[in-house]
Design an enzyme around this catalytic site. Structure first.
Site, PDB file in Angstrom:
ATOM      1  N   ASP A  95     -41.335  37.432  48.510  1.00 34.51           N
ATOM      2  CA  ASP A  95     -41.694  38.093  47.248  1.00 34.51           C
ATOM      3  C   ASP A  95     -40.533  38.900  46.664  1.00 34.51           C
ATOM      4  O   ASP A  95     -40.526  39.204  45.480  1.00 34.51           O
ATOM      5  CB  ASP A  95     -42.909  39.014  47.475  1.00 34.51           C
ATOM      6  CG  ASP A  95     -42.713  39.921  48.689  1.00 34.51           C
ATOM      7  OD1 ASP A  95     -41.981  40.910  48.570  1.00 34.51           O
ATOM      8  OD2 ASP A  95     -43.287  39.631  49.761  1.00 34.51           O
ATOM      9  N   ASP A 164     -39.497  40.511  57.550  1.00 31.54           N
ATOM     10  CA  ASP A 164     -40.686  40.753  56.719  1.00 31.54           C
ATOM     11  C   ASP A 164     -41.541  39.500  56.786  1.00 31.54           C
ATOM     12  O   ASP A 164     -41.597  38.708  55.850  1.00 31.54           O
ATOM     13  CB  ASP A 164     -40.250  41.047  55.275  1.00 31.54           C
ATOM     14  CG  ASP A 164     -41.442  41.277  54.365  1.00 31.54           C
ATOM     15  OD1 ASP A 164     -42.560  41.489  54.877  1.00 31.54           O
ATOM     16  OD2 ASP A 164     -41.255  41.235  53.138  1.00 31.54           O
TER      17      ASP A 164
HETATM   18  N1  SAM Z   1     -45.551  41.923  55.045  1.00 31.08           N
HETATM   19  C1  SAM Z   1     -46.252  40.943  54.428  1.00 31.08           C
HETATM   20  C2  SAM Z   1     -47.566  40.773  55.130  1.00 31.08           C
HETATM   21  O1  SAM Z   1     -47.595  40.604  56.356  1.00 31.08           O
HETATM   22  O2  SAM Z   1     -48.576  40.827  54.491  1.00 31.08           O
HETATM   23  C3  SAM Z   1     -45.426  39.719  54.425  1.00 31.08           C
HETATM   24  C4  SAM Z   1     -44.844  39.463  53.109  1.00 31.08           C
HETATM   25  S1  SAM Z   1     -43.742  38.121  52.924  1.00 31.08           S
HETATM   26  C5  SAM Z   1     -44.569  37.302  51.587  1.00 31.08           C
HETATM   27  C6  SAM Z   1     -43.921  37.002  54.312  1.00 31.08           C
HETATM   28  C7  SAM Z   1     -43.002  35.790  54.184  1.00 31.08           C
HETATM   29  O3  SAM Z   1     -42.597  35.316  55.468  1.00 31.08           O
HETATM   30  C8  SAM Z   1     -43.652  34.599  53.481  1.00 31.08           C
HETATM   31  O4  SAM Z   1     -43.041  34.381  52.255  1.00 31.08           O
HETATM   32  C9  SAM Z   1     -43.463  33.439  54.451  1.00 31.08           C
HETATM   33  O5  SAM Z   1     -43.190  32.207  53.810  1.00 31.08           O
HETATM   34  C10 SAM Z   1     -42.293  33.936  55.290  1.00 31.08           C
HETATM   35  N2  SAM Z   1     -42.166  33.272  56.592  1.00 31.08           N
HETATM   36  C11 SAM Z   1     -43.172  32.940  57.436  1.00 31.08           C
HETATM   37  N3  SAM Z   1     -42.681  32.328  58.521  1.00 31.08           N
HETATM   38  C12 SAM Z   1     -41.329  32.256  58.361  1.00 31.08           C
HETATM   39  C13 SAM Z   1     -40.269  31.718  59.145  1.00 31.08           C
HETATM   40  N4  SAM Z   1     -40.511  31.117  60.324  1.00 31.08           N
HETATM   41  N5  SAM Z   1     -39.004  31.833  58.686  1.00 31.08           N
HETATM   42  C14 SAM Z   1     -38.745  32.444  57.492  1.00 31.08           C
HETATM   43  N6  SAM Z   1     -39.715  32.956  56.706  1.00 31.08           N
HETATM   44  C15 SAM Z   1     -40.995  32.872  57.127  1.00 31.08           C
END
Ligand code: SAM
Length: 288
Positions: A95, A164
């Site tokens: 985001d 994050d």
């Molecule tokens: N803190 C927030 C929550 O837990 O509600 C998270 C916000 S942020 C949108 C989380 C991001 O982590 C997502 O955009 C997701 O696509 C990304 N993500 C998940 N697994 C991942 C991975 N293995 N490597 C990189 N990004 C990842």
């Protein structure tokens, strides 16, 4: 996986096996975006009282009304604990909110950013500009891919790494395991700090204990910082931190007024206080 059943009579219902037996609802006015990407279902909603909301696989990632609490703490606690952060890595956080906060730090020279799902970035740029403005800074280098694979290629490159991630279900699962934390440690410069999305001390005790145990084994100093935030499960979330040198529970230098004046949640006092845990949590973590 989110579907239309989670929206009923103008309300969004969040339930998840990670916090069984409870649910959370927000009244919504409009579905702004609702589509599955290669990795997860992405939903953006106009809520009636909490601004826009982003959900991934039916789990609330942020609302515009309270996202500042999480973004400010996850970014500024490790960045201010470090005496001079210059090279920073962010994993997840599609985001852009964490990037927005990091960019307030003048000492930071480069920010590598690794997000698995390009669609989260695109959708945030379209619907959540107050967060995605974080992508505008020229210090940021965007990498699309799995954060674990990215980290394994890095050795002693970063002063601060911020993870994050979404919850340990779906693509985020790998980011809650020991091999990933070993990779984070190897990617840090001497004296570096990692800060990762650490779930809730009330609702995810097994996960919090596991992350605390891993960071205790791998790092010189370890800590868990608590954040109040109404739209995460149970109204709270934590940051799991590991340090190769600096103390974690206070800023290394005075916080400049020019940054403090831009913030709504973080202060040096909140920084220190967030590490003071309720008795049950203190006892639970002391047993490790
Ligand atoms: N803190 C927030 C929550 O837990 O509600 C998270 C916000 S942020 C949108 C989380 C991001 O982590 C997502 O955009 C997701 O696509 C990304 N993500 C998940 N697994 C991942 C991975 N293995 N490597 C990189 N990004 C990842």
């Amino acid at each position: 996986m989110e579907n239309q059943d989670q929206i009923k009579d103008g309300w969004f219902f969040e339930t998840c096996p990670l916090w069984p037996g409870m649910g959370f609802s927000l009244e919504i006015e409009k579905i702004l975006y609702h589509k599955k990407s290669r990795f997860q279902h992405i939903g953006v909603y106009q809520t009636r009282h909490h601004g826009k909301m982003l959900a991934l696989d039916g789990i609330i990632q942020l609302t515009e009304s309270d996202e500042f609490a999480y973004q400010e703490m996850l970014a500024h606690v490790p960045l201010f604990a470090h005496p001079r952060p210059e090279q920073v890595l962010v994993i997840g956080g599609g985001d852009g909110g964490i990037l927005r906060e990091i960019c307030r730090h003048g000492s930071v020279k480069t920010i590598d950013f690794c997000e698995i799902d390009e669609e989260v970035i695109r959708v945030s740029k379209e619907f959540l500009p107050s967060l995605a403005c974080g992508f505008d800074d020229p210090r940021i280098r965007v990498h699309i891919g799995d954060g674990h694979a990215f980290v394994l290629e890095k050795k002693k490159e970063y002063d601060v790494i911020i993870v994050d991630s979404s919850d340990p279900i779906g693509p985020g699962d790998v980011l809650f395991k020991k091999p990933f934390y070993e990779g984070l440690k190897a990617a840090l410069k001497p004296g570096g700090i990692v800060a990762t999305q650490g779930e809730s001390i009330f609702l995810h005790q097994e996960c919090v204990l596991r992350l605390a145990k891993i960071t205790k084994e791998l790092f010189i100093k370890q800590g868990y910082s608590c954040i109040m935030i109404p739209t995460y499960p149970g109204g709270n979330i934590g940051i799991c931190l590991g340090s190769l040198g600096p103390d974690l529970n206070k800023p290394a230098e005075p916080v400049p007024d020019q940054i403090q004046d831009q913030l709504k949640y973080y202060t040096p006092e909140i920084h220190a206080a967030s590490f003071v845990l309720p008795h049950f949590a203190k006892q639970m973590l002391a047993r490790l």
